[in-house]
Design an enzyme around this catalytic site. Structure first.
Site, PDB file in Angstrom:
ATOM      1  N   ARG A   1       6.680  -0.044  -1.253  1.00 12.79           N
ATOM      2  CA  ARG A   1       5.279  -0.013  -0.966  1.00 12.79           C
ATOM      3  C   ARG A   1       4.687  -0.731   0.545  1.00 12.79           C
ATOM      4  O   ARG A   1       3.875  -1.379   0.411  1.00 12.79           O
ATOM      5  CB  ARG A   1       4.335  -0.308  -2.097  1.00 12.79           C
ATOM      6  CG  ARG A   1       4.550   0.221  -3.434  1.00 12.79           C
ATOM      7  CD  ARG A   1       4.238   1.907  -3.326  1.00 12.79           C
ATOM      8  NE  ARG A   1       4.940   2.299  -4.482  1.00 12.79           N
ATOM      9  CZ  ARG A   1       5.932   3.247  -4.330  1.00 12.79           C
ATOM     10  NH1 ARG A   1       6.520   3.453  -3.237  1.00 12.79           N
ATOM     11  NH2 ARG A   1       6.468   3.929  -5.393  1.00 12.79           N
TER      12      ARG A   1
ATOM     13  N   SER B   1      -0.883   2.811 -10.143  1.00 16.31           N
ATOM     14  CA  SER B   1      -0.501   1.556 -10.724  1.00 16.31           C
ATOM     15  C   SER B   1      -1.207   0.482  -9.966  1.00 16.31           C
ATOM     16  O   SER B   1      -1.387   0.473  -8.752  1.00 16.31           O
ATOM     17  CB  SER B   1       0.995   1.334 -10.442  1.00 16.31           C
ATOM     18  OG  SER B   1       1.676   2.466 -11.220  1.00 16.31           O
TER      19      SER B   1
ATOM     20  N   GLU C   1      -0.705  -3.842  -5.796  1.00 12.04           N
ATOM     21  CA  GLU C   1      -0.224  -2.691  -5.219  1.00 12.04           C
ATOM     22  C   GLU C   1      -1.264  -2.146  -4.023  1.00 12.04           C
ATOM     23  O   GLU C   1      -1.179  -1.767  -3.091  1.00 12.04           O
ATOM     24  CB  GLU C   1       0.418  -1.651  -5.988  1.00 12.04           C
ATOM     25  CG  GLU C   1       1.252  -0.532  -5.144  1.00 12.04           C
ATOM     26  CD  GLU C   1       2.016   0.500  -6.117  1.00 12.04           C
ATOM     27  OE1 GLU C   1       2.624   0.084  -7.148  1.00 12.04           O
ATOM     28  OE2 GLU C   1       1.891   1.555  -6.000  1.00 12.04           O
TER      29      GLU C   1
HETATM   30  C1  LIG Z   1      -3.237   9.013 -10.444  1.00 10.24           C
HETATM   31  C2  LIG Z   1      -2.466   8.169  -9.303  1.00 10.24           C
HETATM   32  C3  LIG Z   1      -1.222   8.326  -9.192  1.00 10.24           C
HETATM   33  C4  LIG Z   1      -0.456   7.710  -8.351  1.00 10.24           C
HETATM   34  N1  LIG Z   1       0.894   7.824  -8.184  1.00 10.24           N
HETATM   35  C5  LIG Z   1       1.634   6.979  -7.230  1.00 10.24           C
HETATM   36  C6  LIG Z   1       2.858   7.274  -7.062  1.00 10.24           C
HETATM   37  O1  LIG Z   1       3.736   7.629  -7.970  1.00 10.24           O
HETATM   38  N2  LIG Z   1       3.571   6.825  -6.089  1.00 10.24           N
HETATM   39  C7  LIG Z   1       2.766   5.855  -5.083  1.00 10.24           C
HETATM   40  O2  LIG Z   1       3.600   5.450  -4.221  1.00 10.24           O
HETATM   41  N3  LIG Z   1       1.556   5.924  -5.228  1.00 10.24           N
HETATM   42  C8  LIG Z   1       0.684   6.337  -6.220  1.00 10.24           C
HETATM   43  N4  LIG Z   1      -0.384   6.270  -6.239  1.00 10.24           N
HETATM   44  C9  LIG Z   1      -1.092   5.541  -5.024  1.00 10.24           C
HETATM   45  C10 LIG Z   1      -1.539   6.428  -3.838  1.00 10.24           C
HETATM   46  O3  LIG Z   1      -1.843   7.770  -4.168  1.00 10.24           O
HETATM   47  C11 LIG Z   1      -0.462   6.212  -2.726  1.00 10.24           C
HETATM   48  O4  LIG Z   1      -0.403   4.828  -2.192  1.00 10.24           O
HETATM   49  C12 LIG Z   1      -1.173   7.069  -1.608  1.00 10.24           C
HETATM   50  O5  LIG Z   1       0.122   7.374  -0.753  1.00 10.24           O
HETATM   51  C13 LIG Z   1      -2.339   6.389  -0.731  1.00 10.24           C
HETATM   52  O6  LIG Z   1      -2.551   7.430   0.163  1.00 10.24           O
HETATM   53  P1  LIG Z   1      -4.180   7.540   0.669  1.00 10.24           P
HETATM   54  O7  LIG Z   1      -4.247   8.633   1.547  1.00 10.24           O
HETATM   55  O8  LIG Z   1      -5.057   7.620  -0.528  1.00 10.24           O
HETATM   56  O9  LIG Z   1      -4.428   6.272   1.075  1.00 10.24           O
HETATM   57  P2  LIG Z   1      -5.638   4.994   1.184  1.00 10.24           P
HETATM   58  O10 LIG Z   1      -5.979   4.615  -0.281  1.00 10.24           O
HETATM   59  O11 LIG Z   1      -7.036   5.632   1.692  1.00 10.24           O
HETATM   60  O12 LIG Z   1      -5.158   4.001   1.956  1.00 10.24           O
HETATM   61  C14 LIG Z   1      -4.237   3.197   1.637  1.00 10.24           C
HETATM   62  C15 LIG Z   1      -3.685   2.308   2.846  1.00 10.24           C
HETATM   63  O13 LIG Z   1      -3.234   3.047   4.001  1.00 10.24           O
HETATM   64  C16 LIG Z   1      -3.989   2.915   4.938  1.00 10.24           C
HETATM   65  N5  LIG Z   1      -4.076   4.136   5.818  1.00 10.24           N
HETATM   66  C17 LIG Z   1      -4.680   5.141   5.360  1.00 10.24           C
HETATM   67  N6  LIG Z   1      -4.347   6.265   6.387  1.00 10.24           N
HETATM   68  C18 LIG Z   1      -3.902   5.561   7.270  1.00 10.24           C
HETATM   69  C19 LIG Z   1      -3.468   6.016   8.751  1.00 10.24           C
HETATM   70  N7  LIG Z   1      -3.772   7.381   9.134  1.00 10.24           N
HETATM   71  N8  LIG Z   1      -2.995   5.119   9.640  1.00 10.24           N
HETATM   72  C20 LIG Z   1      -2.863   3.763   9.207  1.00 10.24           C
HETATM   73  N9  LIG Z   1      -3.149   3.148   7.995  1.00 10.24           N
HETATM   74  C21 LIG Z   1      -3.617   4.329   7.111  1.00 10.24           C
HETATM   75  C22 LIG Z   1      -5.198   2.153   4.654  1.00 10.24           C
HETATM   76  O14 LIG Z   1      -5.956   1.346   5.632  1.00 10.24           O
HETATM   77  C23 LIG Z   1      -4.954   1.537   3.383  1.00 10.24           C
HETATM   78  O15 LIG Z   1      -4.375   0.160   3.753  1.00 10.24           O
HETATM   79  C24 LIG Z   1      -1.197   7.005  -7.157  1.00 10.24           C
HETATM   80  C25 LIG Z   1      -2.822   7.129  -7.009  1.00 10.24           C
HETATM   81  C26 LIG Z   1      -3.334   7.545  -8.215  1.00 10.24           C
HETATM   82  C27 LIG Z   1      -4.693   7.753  -8.181  1.00 10.24           C
END
Ligand SMILES: Cc1cc2nc3c(=O)[nH]c(=O)nc-3n(C[C@H](O)[C@H](O)[C@H](O)COP(=O)(O)OP(=O)(O)OC[C@H]3O[C@@H](n4cnc5c(N)ncnc54)[C@H](O)[C@@H]3O)c2cc1C
Length: 292
Positions: free
Chosen positions: A163, A214, A288
């Site tokens: 991560r 998580s 995380e």
């Molecule tokens: C039900 C559920 C299941 C999940 N399962 C997993 C799993 O199996 N594995 C896993 O790894 N994660 C999991 N996650 C967590 C999450 O989905 C991941 O970490 C996902 O990749 C985050 O993407 P996001 O677009 O929602 O990022 P955000 O939550 O919007 O942002 C996360 C971080 O990324 C940065 N960011 C976002 N976009 C950019 C960009 N374009 N440029 C620079 N920085 C940026 C933000 O500033 C922040 O620091 C889960 C979440 C949920 C709700």
């Protein structure tokens, strides 16, 4: 209004985070393209970048800092060698697109509810796969040099971690990514794998309530990995709640919003879990999530 980005005022961010926390932002900025990203940083200070909001917690109920949401950076194409995806593309859309082009290797992304930009920042993945393994190059807006640059996978390689990524430690915004595309003869086995992964995750995870995945990174003690849900269970915390934030009864590694959770409820619950686990196991849990 700029032609390069859209401005929304006084926005409830509830629909911009999967935990469904209510928080108001004075400005929500949606760039249409790379120049839009660049202009936003010229026009505003203290910008907070979000993708699909599936790994973030809003600690405040009101924000004067502007939010940049990548939702409209939604280009998705296959050029014969690579899939090119804008940073706002949802991972599920990317996985289905890959399937439709007979490309394997994207199955594990279908059920992770993030965007491409968020997934690259967090090096999203499952037990077996991480997004780092399919990246060819990434285009970013580099704030230090005020330019749009392409980072090859070899430049990113030393920074990938659990991560963790180059992007969390550099002053840059992800615009788009080129992914390696390996064609498969067996289209249906890609579909089977994708649906199998989804089914297993739905069996284990609390999908009937809003969450942000998580809560904690997997802890290690003397080099030994621990299952976080087991530790929380052994502390008797399954189902424990503060306000509308509850440790899931189905999977204690998740905190869910049972209806009206505030960011404070969630953060208080995290602190409570950490204090109990520290006193019982001597392990300091690390979140995380990204907290704003
Ligand atoms: C039900 C559920 C299941 C999940 N399962 C997993 C799993 O199996 N594995 C896993 O790894 N994660 C999991 N996650 C967590 C999450 O989905 C991941 O970490 C996902 O990749 C985050 O993407 P996001 O677009 O929602 O990022 P955000 O939550 O919007 O942002 C996360 C971080 O990324 C940065 N960011 C976002 N976009 C950019 C960009 N374009 N440029 C620079 N920085 C940026 C933000 O500033 C922040 O620091 C889960 C979440 C949920 C709700």
């Amino acid at each position: 209004m700029s032609k390069e980005y859209c401005v929304l005022n006084n926005v409830n961010l509830r629909l911009y985070n999967t935990m469904r926390l209510k928080a108001f932002a004075d400005y929500l900025l949606l760039p249409y393209n790379d120049m839009g990203v660049k202009s936003i940083f010229k026009d505003y200070n203290d910008v907070i970048v979000i993708g699909n909001g599936s790994n973030i917690i809003f600690s405040e109920s009101e924000y004067s800092s502007p939010f940049l949401c990548t939702k409209l950076l939604d280009e998705l194409e296959f050029d014969g060698n690579s899939i090119i995806a804008g940073s706002g593309v949802r991972l599920s859309d990317l996985a289905w697109f890959a399937l439709e082009k007979h490309i394997s290797g994207f199955e594990f992304l279908e059920d992770i509810p993030g965007s491409v930009g968020g997934a690259l920042s967090m090096n999203a993945g499952t037990y077996n796969d991480n997004i780092q393994n399919i990246v060819r190059s990434v285009i970013v807006y580099d704030r230090d040099s005020d330019s749009i640059i392409e980072l090859d996978s070899s430049m990113l390689l030393p920074h990938w971690g659990k991560r963790d990524s180059y992007f969390l430690h550099h002053n840059c915004i992800i615009i788009s990514c080129k992914f390696n595309a390996s064609l498969s003869d067996d289209y249906l086995s890609i579909l089977d794998k994708m649906l199998e992964i989804k089914k297993n995750r739905y069996k284990k995870q609390p999908r009937d309530y809003p969450s942000a995945g998580s809560v904690f990174k997997r802890p290690y003690l003397n080099g030994e990995p621990f299952y976080i849900w087991k530790i929380i269970d052994e502390c008797g915390l399954r189902g424990y709640s503060i306000g509308g934030a509850q440790i899931s009864t189905k999977h204690p590694g998740f905190i869910i919003n049972t209806g009206n959770a505030t960011g404070k409820d969630v953060l208080d619950l995290i602190e409570y879990i950490k204090s109990i686990v520290l006193s019982k196991y001597g392990i300091l849990l690390e979140e995380e999530w990204r907290i704003y």
